[in-house]
Design a protein around this motif. Structure first.
Motif, PDB file in Angstrom:
ATOM      1  N   VAL A 104       0.879  -1.161   0.000  1.00  0.00           N
ATOM      2  CA  VAL A 104       0.000   0.000   0.000  1.00  0.00           C
ATOM      3  C   VAL A 104       0.916   1.209   0.000  1.00  0.00           C
ATOM      4  CG1 VAL A 104      -1.845   1.238   1.167  1.00  0.00           C
ATOM      5  CG2 VAL A 104      -1.768  -1.243   1.271  1.00  0.00           C
ATOM      6  N   GLY A 105       0.979   1.895  -1.127  1.00  0.00           N
ATOM      7  CA  GLY A 105       1.941   2.987  -1.246  1.00  0.00           C
ATOM      8  C   GLY A 105       3.340   2.438  -1.072  1.00  0.00           C
ATOM      9  N   LYS A 106       4.081   3.034  -0.158  1.00  0.00           N
ATOM     10  CA  LYS A 106       5.450   2.587   0.058  1.00  0.00           C
ATOM     11  C   LYS A 106       5.533   1.461   1.092  1.00  0.00           C
ATOM     12  CE  LYS A 106       6.782   6.703   0.768  1.00  0.00           C
ATOM     13  NZ  LYS A 106       7.318   7.932   1.264  1.00  0.00           N
ATOM     14  N   ASP A 107       4.421   1.228   1.782  1.00  0.00           N
ATOM     15  CA  ASP A 107       4.433   0.243   2.865  1.00  0.00           C
ATOM     16  C   ASP A 107       4.198  -1.168   2.352  1.00  0.00           C
ATOM     17  OD1 ASP A 107       4.804   2.142   4.904  1.00  0.00           O
ATOM     18  OD2 ASP A 107       2.685   2.672   4.738  1.00  0.00           O
ATOM     19  N   ARG A 108       4.873  -2.083   3.010  1.00  0.00           N
ATOM     20  CA  ARG A 108       4.667  -3.488   2.690  1.00  0.00           C
ATOM     21  C   ARG A 108       4.190  -4.234   3.920  1.00  0.00           C
ATOM     22  NH1 ARG A 108       9.258  -6.551  -0.231  1.00  0.00           N
ATOM     23  NH2 ARG A 108      10.621  -4.997   0.706  1.00  0.00           N
ATOM     24  N   PHE A 109       3.149  -5.017   3.740  1.00  0.00           N
ATOM     25  CA  PHE A 109       2.569  -5.789   4.838  1.00  0.00           C
ATOM     26  C   PHE A 109       2.499  -7.250   4.427  1.00  0.00           C
ATOM     27  CE2 PHE A 109       0.933  -1.525   5.109  1.00  0.00           C
ATOM     28  CZ  PHE A 109       0.966  -1.237   6.451  1.00  0.00           C
ATOM     29  N   TYR A 110       2.405  -8.075   5.441  1.00  0.00           N
ATOM     30  CA  TYR A 110       2.251  -9.503   5.166  1.00  0.00           C
ATOM     31  C   TYR A 110       1.037 -10.037   5.902  1.00  0.00           C
ATOM     32  CZ  TYR A 110       6.870  -9.285   3.162  1.00  0.00           C
ATOM     33  OH  TYR A 110       7.928  -8.965   2.376  1.00  0.00           O
ATOM     34  N   GLU A 111       0.337 -10.940   5.249  1.00  0.00           N
ATOM     35  CA  GLU A 111      -0.846 -11.557   5.849  1.00  0.00           C
ATOM     36  C   GLU A 111      -0.857 -13.036   5.534  1.00  0.00           C
ATOM     37  OE1 GLU A 111      -4.344  -8.166   5.700  1.00  0.00           O
ATOM     38  OE2 GLU A 111      -4.432  -9.870   4.351  1.00  0.00           O
ATOM     39  N   LEU A 112      -1.531 -13.775   6.379  1.00  0.00           N
ATOM     40  CA  LEU A 112      -1.717 -15.195   6.127  1.00  0.00           C
ATOM     41  C   LEU A 112      -2.592 -15.348   4.889  1.00  0.00           C
ATOM     42  CD1 LEU A 112      -0.961 -17.862   7.562  1.00  0.00           C
ATOM     43  CD2 LEU A 112      -3.239 -17.809   8.573  1.00  0.00           C
ATOM     44  N   LYS A 113      -2.200 -16.227   4.029  1.00  0.00           N
ATOM     45  CA  LYS A 113      -2.981 -16.447   2.826  1.00  0.00           C
ATOM     46  C   LYS A 113      -4.032 -17.500   3.117  1.00  0.00           C
ATOM     47  CE  LYS A 113      -2.035 -16.988  -2.027  1.00  0.00           C
ATOM     48  NZ  LYS A 113      -0.966 -17.167  -3.002  1.00  0.00           N
ATOM     49  N   ASN A 114      -5.246 -17.195   2.768  1.00  0.00           N
ATOM     50  CA  ASN A 114      -6.309 -18.162   2.991  1.00  0.00           C
ATOM     51  C   ASN A 114      -6.130 -19.319   2.020  1.00  0.00           C
ATOM     52  OD1 ASN A 114      -9.039 -19.391   2.611  1.00  0.00           O
ATOM     53  ND2 ASN A 114      -9.442 -17.982   4.277  1.00  0.00           N
ATOM     54  N   GLN A 115      -6.152 -20.512   2.555  1.00  0.00           N
ATOM     55  CA  GLN A 115      -5.829 -21.677   1.728  1.00  0.00           C
ATOM     56  C   GLN A 115      -7.041 -22.237   0.974  1.00  0.00           C
ATOM     57  OE1 GLN A 115      -2.456 -22.810   1.612  1.00  0.00           O
ATOM     58  NE2 GLN A 115      -2.145 -20.905   2.718  1.00  0.00           N
ATOM     59  N   GLU A 116      -8.227 -22.050   1.504  1.00  0.00           N
ATOM     60  CA  GLU A 116      -9.382 -22.691   0.878  1.00  0.00           C
ATOM     61  C   GLU A 116     -10.190 -21.754  -0.014  1.00  0.00           C
ATOM     62  OE1 GLU A 116      -9.915 -23.421   4.695  1.00  0.00           O
ATOM     63  OE2 GLU A 116      -8.202 -24.730   4.427  1.00  0.00           O
TER      64      GLU A 116
END
Ligand SMILES: [Zn+2]
Length: 145
Positions: A74-86
Protein backbone atom coordinates in the motif's frame (compact mmCIF):
# COMPACT_ATOMS: atom_id res chain seq x y z
CA UNK A 1 1.56 -29.13 22.36
CA UNK A 2 -1.16 -26.63 21.58
CA UNK A 3 -3.46 -26.95 18.58
CA UNK A 4 -1.95 -23.81 17.06
CA UNK A 5 1.58 -25.13 17.22
CA UNK A 6 0.49 -28.40 15.65
CA UNK A 7 -1.29 -26.48 12.94
CA UNK A 8 1.81 -24.37 12.24
CA UNK A 9 4.03 -27.45 12.08
CA UNK A 10 1.64 -29.16 9.70
CA UNK A 11 1.49 -26.09 7.46
CA UNK A 12 5.28 -25.95 7.25
CA UNK A 13 5.44 -29.67 6.57
CA UNK A 14 2.72 -29.56 3.90
CA UNK A 15 4.66 -26.86 2.11
CA UNK A 16 7.92 -28.72 2.27
CA UNK A 17 9.55 -26.23 4.61
CA UNK A 18 12.18 -27.44 7.03
CA UNK A 19 10.89 -26.81 10.48
CA UNK A 20 12.85 -24.30 12.57
CA UNK A 21 11.90 -22.47 15.73
CA UNK A 22 12.14 -19.08 13.99
CA UNK A 23 9.85 -20.13 11.15
CA UNK A 24 7.40 -21.58 13.62
CA UNK A 25 7.40 -18.39 15.75
CA UNK A 26 6.84 -16.13 12.76
CA UNK A 27 4.10 -18.23 11.16
CA UNK A 28 2.43 -18.57 14.58
CA UNK A 29 1.98 -14.81 14.77
CA UNK A 30 -0.11 -14.86 11.61
CA UNK A 31 -2.18 -17.81 12.80
CA UNK A 32 -2.84 -16.55 16.33
CA UNK A 33 -4.13 -13.21 15.15
CA UNK A 34 -5.63 -12.66 11.76
CA UNK A 35 -4.08 -9.34 10.86
CA UNK A 36 -1.34 -7.90 8.71
CA UNK A 37 2.16 -7.27 9.96
CA UNK A 38 5.01 -5.12 8.81
CA UNK A 39 8.43 -6.82 9.01
CA UNK A 40 9.62 -4.42 11.71
CA UNK A 41 6.49 -5.14 13.79
CA UNK A 42 7.29 -8.84 13.67
CA UNK A 43 10.85 -8.06 14.63
CA UNK A 44 9.69 -6.06 17.66
CA UNK A 45 7.27 -8.79 18.75
CA UNK A 46 9.88 -11.53 18.50
CA UNK A 47 12.99 -9.65 19.57
CA UNK A 48 12.73 -11.16 23.02
CA UNK A 49 12.97 -14.60 21.46
CA UNK A 50 16.28 -13.84 19.82
CA UNK A 51 15.03 -13.49 16.26
CA UNK A 52 16.88 -10.82 14.29
CA UNK A 53 15.51 -8.54 11.59
CA UNK A 54 17.45 -10.35 8.83
CA UNK A 55 15.83 -13.64 9.86
CA UNK A 56 12.42 -11.97 9.86
CA UNK A 57 12.88 -10.72 6.28
CA UNK A 58 14.33 -14.02 5.09
CA UNK A 59 11.56 -16.05 6.70
CA UNK A 60 8.79 -13.80 5.38
CA UNK A 61 10.19 -14.09 1.88
CA UNK A 62 10.35 -17.86 2.18
CA UNK A 63 6.81 -18.18 3.58
CA UNK A 64 5.59 -15.95 0.77
CA UNK A 65 7.31 -18.03 -1.91
CA UNK A 66 5.64 -21.13 -0.49
CA UNK A 67 2.24 -19.48 -0.63
CA UNK A 68 1.63 -19.49 3.10
CA UNK A 69 1.53 -15.74 3.44
CA UNK A 70 1.01 -12.94 1.00
CA UNK A 71 2.54 -9.53 0.57
CA UNK A 72 0.39 -6.44 0.28
CA UNK A 73 1.82 -3.15 -0.90
CA UNK A 74 0.00 0.00 0.00
CA UNK A 75 1.94 2.99 -1.25
CA UNK A 76 5.45 2.59 0.06
CA UNK A 77 4.43 0.24 2.86
CA UNK A 78 4.67 -3.49 2.69
CA UNK A 79 2.57 -5.79 4.84
CA UNK A 80 2.25 -9.50 5.17
CA UNK A 81 -0.85 -11.56 5.85
CA UNK A 82 -1.72 -15.19 6.13
CA UNK A 83 -2.98 -16.45 2.83
CA UNK A 84 -6.31 -18.16 2.99
CA UNK A 85 -5.83 -21.68 1.73
CA UNK A 86 -9.38 -22.69 0.88
CA UNK A 87 -11.99 -20.20 -0.20
CA UNK A 88 -11.82 -16.74 -1.67
CA UNK A 89 -10.45 -14.36 0.87
CA UNK A 90 -11.40 -10.74 0.96
CA UNK A 91 -9.05 -8.12 2.30
CA UNK A 92 -10.27 -4.58 2.74
CA UNK A 93 -7.74 -1.96 3.75
CA UNK A 94 -7.98 1.75 4.19
CA UNK A 95 -5.05 4.09 4.21
CA UNK A 96 -5.25 7.70 5.30
CA UNK A 97 -3.49 9.95 2.81
CA UNK A 98 -2.79 12.58 5.44
CA UNK A 99 -1.49 10.79 8.54
CA UNK A 100 -0.58 7.53 6.82
CA UNK A 101 -2.55 5.36 9.25
CA UNK A 102 -3.62 1.98 7.98
CA UNK A 103 -6.90 0.29 8.93
CA UNK A 104 -8.40 -3.14 8.30
CA UNK A 105 -12.07 -3.45 7.58
CA UNK A 106 -13.70 -6.71 8.52
CA UNK A 107 -17.33 -6.25 7.54
CA UNK A 108 -17.33 -8.64 4.61
CA UNK A 109 -21.10 -8.36 4.14
CA UNK A 110 -20.66 -4.72 3.24
CA UNK A 111 -18.45 -5.64 0.29
CA UNK A 112 -20.50 -8.63 -0.85
CA UNK A 113 -21.67 -6.81 -3.96
CA UNK A 114 -18.10 -6.16 -4.93
CA UNK A 115 -17.35 -9.84 -4.53
CA UNK A 116 -20.25 -10.86 -6.76
CA UNK A 117 -18.65 -8.71 -9.47
CA UNK A 118 -15.50 -10.78 -9.02
CA UNK A 119 -17.57 -13.89 -9.69
CA UNK A 120 -18.63 -12.34 -12.98
CA UNK A 121 -14.97 -11.78 -13.81
CA UNK A 122 -14.26 -15.43 -12.96
CA UNK A 123 -16.98 -16.57 -15.34
CA UNK A 124 -16.00 -14.18 -18.13
CA UNK A 125 -12.31 -15.01 -17.94
CA UNK A 126 -12.76 -18.65 -16.94
CA UNK A 127 -10.42 -18.21 -13.99
CA UNK A 128 -10.55 -18.92 -10.29
CA UNK A 129 -9.98 -15.96 -8.00
CA UNK A 130 -8.57 -16.81 -4.56
CA UNK A 131 -7.86 -13.42 -3.09
CA UNK A 132 -9.64 -10.13 -3.42
CA UNK A 133 -7.76 -7.06 -2.26
CA UNK A 134 -9.65 -3.85 -1.87
CA UNK A 135 -7.41 -0.88 -1.10
CA UNK A 136 -9.16 2.30 -0.16
CA UNK A 137 -7.42 5.65 0.20
CA UNK A 138 -8.71 8.83 1.74
CA UNK A 139 -8.89 10.69 5.02
CA UNK A 140 -9.38 8.94 8.34
CA UNK A 141 -11.97 10.08 10.89
CA UNK A 142 -9.44 12.33 12.64
CA UNK A 143 -7.98 13.88 9.49
CA UNK A 144 -11.24 14.58 7.71
CA UNK A 145 -12.48 17.14 10.23
ZN1 LIG B 1 -5.53 10.38 9.15
Amino acid sequence: MSAEVECVQKMLEDHGITHTRQREEILSLFIMESKHYKPDEIFKLLRGKGIGIATVYRTLEMLRECGLIKEISVGKDRFYELKNQESKHIYVHFKCNKCGKFFDYYNIEAVQEYVSNVETVEKDMNVKVNDVNINLYGLCSKCKC
